[in-house]
Design an enzyme around this catalytic site. Structure first.
Site, PDB file in Angstrom:
ATOM      1  CE  LYS A   1     -10.474 -16.559  11.860  1.00  0.00           C
ATOM      2  NZ  LYS A   1      -9.941 -17.572  11.031  1.00  0.00           N
TER       3      LYS A   1
ATOM      4  CB  SER B   1     -14.711 -18.530  14.077  1.00  0.00           C
ATOM      5  OG  SER B   1     -14.482 -19.968  14.484  1.00  0.00           O
TER       6      SER B   1
ATOM      7  CD  GLU C   1     -12.741 -14.245   3.724  1.00  0.00           C
ATOM      8  OE1 GLU C   1     -11.652 -15.188   3.776  1.00  0.00           O
ATOM      9  OE2 GLU C   1     -13.408 -14.033   4.656  1.00  0.00           O
TER      10      GLU C   1
ATOM     11  CG  HIS D   1       7.093  -7.622  -7.389  1.00  0.00           C
ATOM     12  ND1 HIS D   1       7.189  -8.349  -8.685  1.00  0.00           N
ATOM     13  CD2 HIS D   1       7.698  -6.024  -7.606  1.00  0.00           C
ATOM     14  CE1 HIS D   1       7.709  -7.699  -9.403  1.00  0.00           C
ATOM     15  NE2 HIS D   1       8.075  -6.270  -8.998  1.00  0.00           N
TER      16      HIS D   1
END
Ligand code: ARG
Length: 456
Positions: A283, A277, A290, A156
């Site tokens: 970043k 970024s 992704e 979980h």
């Protein structure tokens, strides 16, 4: 321009109609397979005396020229010639004259196109299996370095029990092993020759399909000409195997993404597999992971797309089937790319062992150890669960962990608890003692890695 099949037509379609029907924009990727198939077909026609040797020689010469031009990227495909088959036939007759028209004796585009697809997938599946193997080796290698790196294990997405980080990585090894098996197993349904089925009913020419199969390296031949030209199961199966592979890659990608966050910091991806970024200078984004997670969607889409194309088509060939190609090409491209990127990403990622160590020492993932400890001393497990739960609650209220709790306080809940409980509660011990077959115990993980090595 008149069509190669234009005999019974009084007028030609307008360009925009031709454009809608043409597949040359994408089926030119089958150029090598189409030439290969033609070489085998015409060789067989010659061996059977269906074409004389002079014609065969001329056709083979023309095909050889086309192959060279194709390799050099010099072929100019035309939408007016519809697809790869008619484009090549037109080019062949441009080179060697009307004798080129004899190549299509005893053959149809229906058995031809399917043969091309079988040849194409045969080669690509070998590449896919190969890349999966390379990725597995990388995972194995990483795992070997982290057998004794303890990390939180989750259910979980909540801390559950401490594990060996190698154990976590190896879970993906086994998923990939099943993927590899599935692709390998599907090969026997890809490795079948449709050529010789003609348009769908076979041919009146005394062809020798066994000869063609041998020349093209197929181990089997479709026994039914109608099935031969309408079967696209082997592509569906490829897309399905690819979908499951992408599911596995996507789950792994999701973990890589989570592990890279400031909140987790379990790993750091190499700069070479990360992006920055345009506005936020701090970043470092896990774009590749992704993207792989995102590309899973298009592979699923390709599978559902083809299943839907096929579901309402009567036997045998229908033009609908031309829609089998783009999804297949796209899937091949997507899974090969994803596997390659993922391998590099895992090979170069840094595992933050300190941070994993710290994480597993500041949670309650050793609570099961205490419950098991009490159960081993004869307390019914349900009761042991209750006692441990109460002690966890005490700790939470005081902002400490089980290992910080003084013995007397533990003994307030159960007199069965003794000094040795602290050894049992150590996360290292929790991992080491899970020595059941396939468990996360260090010895078991080493055994598992040996088993995996033997498979590669
Ligand atoms: N371009 C076609 C396809 O990909 C080739 C087969 C055409 N056959 C036909 N009977 N029109 O499906």
């Amino acid at each position: 321009m008149t069509k190669l099949w234009g005999g019974r037509f009084q007028k030609s379609a307008e360009n925009w109609v031709d454009e809608f029907g043409a597949s040359i924009g994408f089926d030119q990727q089958l150029v090598m397979e189409d030439i290969e198939g033609s070489v085998a077909h015409v060789t067989m026609l010659g061996a059977q005396g269906i074409l004389d040797s002079k014609d065969v020689e001329q056709i083979l010469g023309g095909l050889a020229e086309l192959k060279l031009a194709a390799e050099a990227g010099e072929l100019e495909f035309r939408v007016a010639n519809e697809d790869i088959h008619l484009n090549l036939e037109k080019m062949l007759t441009d080179i060697i004259g009307p004798v080129g028209g004899k190549l299509h004796t005893g053959r149809s585009r229906n058995d031809q196109v399917s043969t091309d697809m079988h040849l194409f997938l045969k080669k690509r599946v070998v590449e896919v299996v190969d890349l999966i193997g390379t990725f597995q080796k990388t995972i194995l290698h990483k795992a070997e370095q982290h057998v004794e790196t303890i990390a939180p294990g989750y259910t979980h997405l909540q801390r559950a029990q401490p594990i060996s980080f190698a154990h976590h990585l190896m879970a993906y090894f086994w998923m990939l092993q099943r993927d590899k098996d599935r692709f390998n197993e599907s090969m026997k349904r890809i490795d079948i020759l449709p050529l010789g089925a003609g348009a769908m009913a076979g041919t009146t020419f005394p062809i020798d399909r066994e000869k063609t199969a041998e020349l093209l390296g197929f181990s089997d031949i479709y026994p039914n000409s109608m099935d031969a030209v309408s079967d696209r199961d082997f592509i569906v199966e490829f897309l399905s195997n690819s979908s499951l592979l992408m599911t596995h890659l996507s789950r792994f990608a999701e973990e890589i993404i989570i592990w890279s966050t400031d909140e987790f910091k379990f790993i750091e991806l190499d700069d070479a597999f990360s992006t920055g970024s345009s506005i936020m200078p701090q970043k470092k984004n896990p774009d590749m992971a992704e993207l792989i997670r995102g590309k899973t969607g298009r592979v699923y889409g390709n599978l559902i797309g083809l299943l839907t194309v096929l579901k309402g088509t009567p036997l045998t060939y229908n033009k609908d089937m031309q829609e089998d190609k783009e999804g297949m090409f796209d899937t091949v491209h997507t899974i090969l790319g994803s596997l390659k990127i993922f391998e590099g990403m895992v090979r170069t990622m840094a595992v933050k062992t300190e941070r994993l160590h710290q994480a597993v020492h500041s949670d309650f993932s050793n609570a099961t150890e205490l419950a098991d400890y009490l159960a081993a001393k004869g307390m019914p497990f349900r009761e042991a669960h209750e006692v441990t739960g109460k002690l966890v609650f005490t700790c939470i209220q005081r902002g400490i962990f089980l290992l910080d709790l003084p013995l007397v306080e533990m003994q307030n809940e159960s007199k069965l608890i003794e000094q040795d409980v602290y050894d049992v509660l150590a996360p290292e011990a929790a991992v080491r003692r899970r020595n059941s077959l396939g468990g996360t115990g260090f010895d078991q993980v080493r055994l598992q890695i040996e088993k995996a090595k033997a498979l590669l």
